[in-house]
Each structure stands twice: as C-alpha cells, then as structure tokens.
Design an enzyme around this catalytic site. Structure first.
Site: not given
Ligand code: AMP
Length: 577
Positions: A243, A245, A265, A295, A335, A410, A416
């Site tokens: 998907e 991000k 979050r 998101e 999502f 996690r 990611k």
């Molecule tokens: P990070 O904040 O870098 O740890 O990445 C996780 C965050 O990415 C999640 O908490 C979401 O807010 C965001 N996010 C964006 N796109 C997606 C997606 N397709 N699936 C899940 N989380 C997403």
C-alpha cells in the site's frame, strides 16, 4: 483504601527509580487495594483522572494552585509565592504551611473531588476550582496535601509507565510478571489500564481474557517495523500486499450510528479537530457500528493533489477549524477494519479484512479505500516504491496477507519502506513555465491551479518538464500571474518543449521563476532526464519562492544536467530507512 495509605505507597515509589522495585511496590499496593479503588489508584499513580483517551485535564496553572494553597492554609498569597521560589515545588510548600488534620480521606473521595475540579465549567469556573481544591487540602494532613497537590500539577513524576502497572498487577497475584502478556492483551484492546486493573481484581486473569473490543473505546494501534530493502520484505513475507505510505494523521474511526469518535495514534480524541473526517465516516461507512483505520491527509482543493505533511499538520489545531476545513480539506485513505456490525474482525486475515473494508465504504469524496497490490518479487516492490515517491508520498507499506490485526504490536506483519531523506534541497531551482492547469477547487475561480515547469536541456536546447508547482503564491498573485501567462499562451505545445503531461494551457517558454523543493525524485511523469524508457526526474513538493526571475532568460534556468547532479549528490547523502 484510605488516601493516607496510598500516600505511603506513593512516597515509596517516589524513592526509587528501579523498575523491579516499582513493580514490587505496585504489586503490594494492588494486593491491598479493594476492587472499587483500583481504577482510581491506577489513574492517580499516573497523574490522570481517566484513561489516556479521555481528555480530562485539570486546567489549573501555577497561579491558581498558589491561590488554593493560600486559601487552604490561611497564608497571604505573596508568602506562598515566596515559599515556592525557595522550594520550587508547591507540594512541599503546602506540606510546610498546612496545619490541618487529616479527616481520614478515602482514595475514592479524593479521586471524585479531583474529577469534580477538572470537569467544573461555566461561569466562575476559576474561582470554583480554586475553592474546591482549597477545601480538599483543608481536609488533608500536610503529607497528604503534598502528594495530592502534585496530581493536578503533573508533578508526581513517579515514572510509573503502563508496562510497570501491568507488571505490578501480575505481581500482586503471582509474585512475578507471568500474567503480563494476558494483561497486556486486555490493555491493547481497551486502552484503559483502570478497566484492566478493576477487571483483574474482580475476576482474575480469566475475566481479563474475556475483555472485548468496544465501539467508542480506542484500540491500541498496530505499528510497522522498518524494512531496509525490497529483498528483506520478500525474504520475511514472501507474497505480500503493498500500500502507499501516506504522510498524514493516523485515524481510528469509531462509528455508532450517527455518533462518530476519531482517535489519533496516541489515542487522543481528534473528533473536534477533524469534523470533515467524522462527517465522511457518518456518510460513507455502510455499517451501523464499525471501527476502521486510515490515514487522513490534506489535499489541495484546486489541483486535487495531496499536500506535504507540513500542510496537513496545520489541521492539528484547536481554533479556526472551520476555515482550515475549507482550505485544507482532509481525505481518509482507509487501510484497515477492526469491527463491523457486532463482529470483531481483528482475528480475520488482513487480506479478507481489506475486502471487507472495500465493501464497507461507499463512494464519496471523504473516504477512499487505499490502493493495494499483491507482489511476490523485490523488483515489483521497487517499482511500486519509486512510483509512490514520485507521486510525492513518503514510501510504502508491506503487509502480510494472512496476519491478524494485532493491537498495540509493532512487528514484521507490517513493514514500512520509506525514504529517510527529508527537508529541503539546499539549492533552489530556476524553472521555466511551459503551461498551466486551471485547477478545480477554491482557486478555479482564478482559472489557475498549478504551473507546469521545466528545466533547460542545454545539450539539445530544449525545455523538459520537471514539476507541477501549485503553492507559494497568494490568490491575488496567482490571478495576476495568470494574466501574464495568457499574454504568451499557445494553442499547442511549443516546439522546444518536452512534456509527458498535458496542461490546460500551453505557454511560450519565456518566464523564469525560482522554486524550492524538498528533494529530487525519479519520475515517470516528467521528461527531465528521461531517455528511452528510463525514469526521468521530478521535484518533490515544489513551491514558488520568487515568481519573477526577470533577470534570467529561459536558457539561464537550471539545466537538466544540474538536476541530475543534484539527484546524485542527494542520493549519496540519503539512506532508505
Ligand atoms: P511510522 O510513523 O513511520 O512508524 O509509520 C507508521 C505510520 O504510517 C502509521 O501509524 C500510519 O499513521 C502511517 N501510514 C501511512 N500509510 C499507511 C498504510 N497504508 N498502512 C498503515 N499505516 C500507514
């Protein structure tokens, strides 16, 4: 439990910073507490009056605390303030000034009074709060007053984290941490340590195991691990779903008929901040009761393009929400789904959840199902990644198709894959305007939403598209700029222009403007550096910094070679996270 007993535990906790020691003290405290006091005790040790997701705040700053201390101890305000200057802690000040005798306060009473203080509203709130707190202090012994006052001041600072509370609960029954995983599951799906503690005290771990997800109460969100490469994703997952991000706000939406609550979050309630998202959930989610995640990202109503996080983040505010909803509308890219009409679907594999989510959302502008593809080789991951970076996104998410939704976890079920590089290119870029798009939203009335811009290919003496620029000017400047462009409009693409994108109006490549971008990305959309089938280059998040570089002729614009060199330099200093 008497408040004085709790105070003894609080002072023991205060005296240590060792986790195991804290666990032991909490274990002892929980063992001696009655079930009905459990949630109050848990909240108070964390300086709270409710679970994290309930925004109950004391709303009393130092000035009011000083007044309450003065009132409770019959001391002139100036003296209280002076004492505070010396001691630096109103807890100690009140302890020293107070001569009251404890009225044998119960934990429950103290907790209820503190809640009353925090939830008092209407006329004369400030005086009422000061009065209530002073009353409570008058009923406390000096030592009780010291700890009591630290709660509204957020100065208990015991360092009792969520996990320590869970360990303490386990300890209270088994003398070890063995029940922690089960307790943690209860916490992950309810986000309420007070509820977990009370349930545990009343019915043991069996009752905790029976705790269920409930619409209206947030679930701790699943998070992703980092991927270093496309290879790593395939090695860990095999076939996986990808998907985009998106860089906005995580939203967990709870719908119960017309009542919608949104959580961030960190499980803060964001409903008042994002009324547009709440409306979209009301209108586009087909179930009566549902919990879904996505998101939320702001988009430019003129171009329909998603905006960078700096823009989206402007929606995080308490005031001026209506105007912001107009200028920075949010779209929820859904999502995941956790609950649909009476059914907890967190145990259903991701692949099926995604299908259910698709069926749950009806067409509309506010919510859109996130794009998703299945891949089983690294090359396909890299392609998807490049395409998303080009489109101005942060990166991609890979998800294990058979994974359940694991609240609060996690792990490698979600990975990611994103660019670590962020911020500005050091240099600005001088571009030549080759066309414009009329725009669709607010700015459509000025007939201009974005500019199509190019850099100079010195070798072949051509102008090759590199960016669509839609921000950096005021509305009036846009309108004035359009007049300038119309004077040199063309019925077709100029012979020296290369562009894969067709604007609404082509322009003679004459005007040079200076733009700032975050970085240069590889692109299928723009012609700069695109030879044969190879990807070209594009500016990511470009904005106008100087619309009139009249001192420059189009041939003085930044060249294609310079863009490629800037990309190389930037690639050397960036790493994929
Ligand atoms: P990070 O904040 O870098 O740890 O990445 C996780 C965050 O990415 C999640 O908490 C979401 O807010 C965001 N996010 C964006 N796109 C997606 C997606 N397709 N699936 C899940 N989380 C997403």
């Amino acid at each position: 439990m008497k408040f004085s007993e709790l105070v003894e535990y609080l002072s023991q906790l205060e005296a240590t910073s060792k986790r195991l020691e804290m666990t032991r003290i909490l274990g002892d405290l929980f063992k001696h507490a009655e079930a009905d006091d459990m949630s109050a005790i848990v909240y108070l040790t964390q300086e709270r009056l409710a679970p994290n997701y309930e925004a109950i705040e004391f709303g009393m700053g130092e000035a009011l605390i000083a007044q309450a201390v003065a009132q409770a101890t019959n001391t002139p305000l100036a003296e209280v303030k002076k004492a505070y200057k010396e001691k630096g802690d109103y807890g100690i000040v009140v302890e020293e000034l107070s001569k009251a005798k404890s009225k044998k306060l119960q934990v429950e009473e103290v907790f209820e009074k503190l809640r009353e203080i925090a939830t008092t509203s209407g006329e004369g709130t400030v005086e009422k709060r000061v009065g209530l707190l002073a009353d409570l202090l008058k009923q406390s012994s000096p030592r009780e007053a010291r700890y009591l006052l630290r709660v509204p001041m957020g100065r208990l600072r015991l360092g009792v984290g969520d996990v320590t509370v869970l360990d303490g609960l386990s300890w209270s029954e088994t003398g070890d941490k063995s029940l922690r995983p089960a307790l943690e599951r209860g916490y992950n799906i309810t986000s309420d340590l007070g509820l977990v503690a009370t349930t545990f005290k009343k019915g043991g771990i069996k009752a905790v195991n029976k705790l269920k997800i409930s619409v209206g109460r947030p679930i701790r969100m699943e998070l992703a691990e980092r991927a270093k490469s496309a290879d790593e994703i395939i090695t860990r997952m095999g076939e996986c779903a990808l998907e985009p991000k998106v860089d906005g706000f995580r939203v967990q939406a709870h719908k119960d008929g017309d009542t919608v609550r949104l959580f961030s979050r960190n499980l803060e309630e964001t409903t008042p901040m994002f009324p547009d998202v709440a409306d979209a959930v009301r209108q586009q989610v087909k179930a009566h009761k549902a919990i879904l995640e996505g998101e939320a990202i702001a988009f430019d109503p003129d171009t329909g393009d998603f905006l960078p996080f700096q823009e989206t983040s402007q929606r995080r505010r308490k005031y001026g929400i209506d105007e912001m909803t107009q200028s920075h509308p949010l779209k929820l890219l859904a999502f995941d789904v956790l609950w649909i009409d009476g059914q907890d679907v967190t145990g259903v594999p991701y692949k099926e959840r995604h299908e259910k989510l698709g069926a749950l959302i009806s067409e509309g502008p506010g919510i859109q199902l996130i794009e998703q593809i299945y891949v089983n080789e690294p090359k396909a991951i890299d392609e998807f990644f490049t395409a998303k970076i080009e489109a101005g996104l942060e990166g991609i998410m890979a998800k294990r198709p058979d994974s359940t939704y694991q609240a609060g976890a996690r792990n490698f079920n979600w990975m990611k894959f994103k660019r670590a590089y962020q911020g500005h290119l050091r240099d600005t870029v001088d571009v030549v305007v080759i066309g414009y798009l009329r725009g669709r939203g607010q700015r459509a009335k000025f007939g201009i939403g974005a500019l199509l811009c190019a850099v100079y290919d010195a070798k072949n003496d051509r102008f090759r598209s590199v960016a669509k620029v839609g921000s950096g000017l005021t509305e009036l400047e846009w309108a004035a700029y359009r007049e300038k462009l119309d004077a040199i409009a063309l019925p077709h693409k100029h012979a020296r222009v290369d562009s894969n994108m067709t604007p609404d109006v082509w322009i003679e490549p004459k005007l040079v403007m200076e733009v700032q971008a975050d970085e240069i990305t590889r692109s299928q959309i723009h012609a700069t550096g695109m030879y044969d089938d190879e990807a070209g280059y594009a500016l990511r998040f470009p904005r106008v910094v100087n619309p009139d570089r009249e001192d420059k002729s189009p041939e003085d614009a930044t060249t294609e070679q310079e863009i490629m060199a800037m990309f190389e330099k930037q690639s050397r200093t960036e790493v994929k996270e």
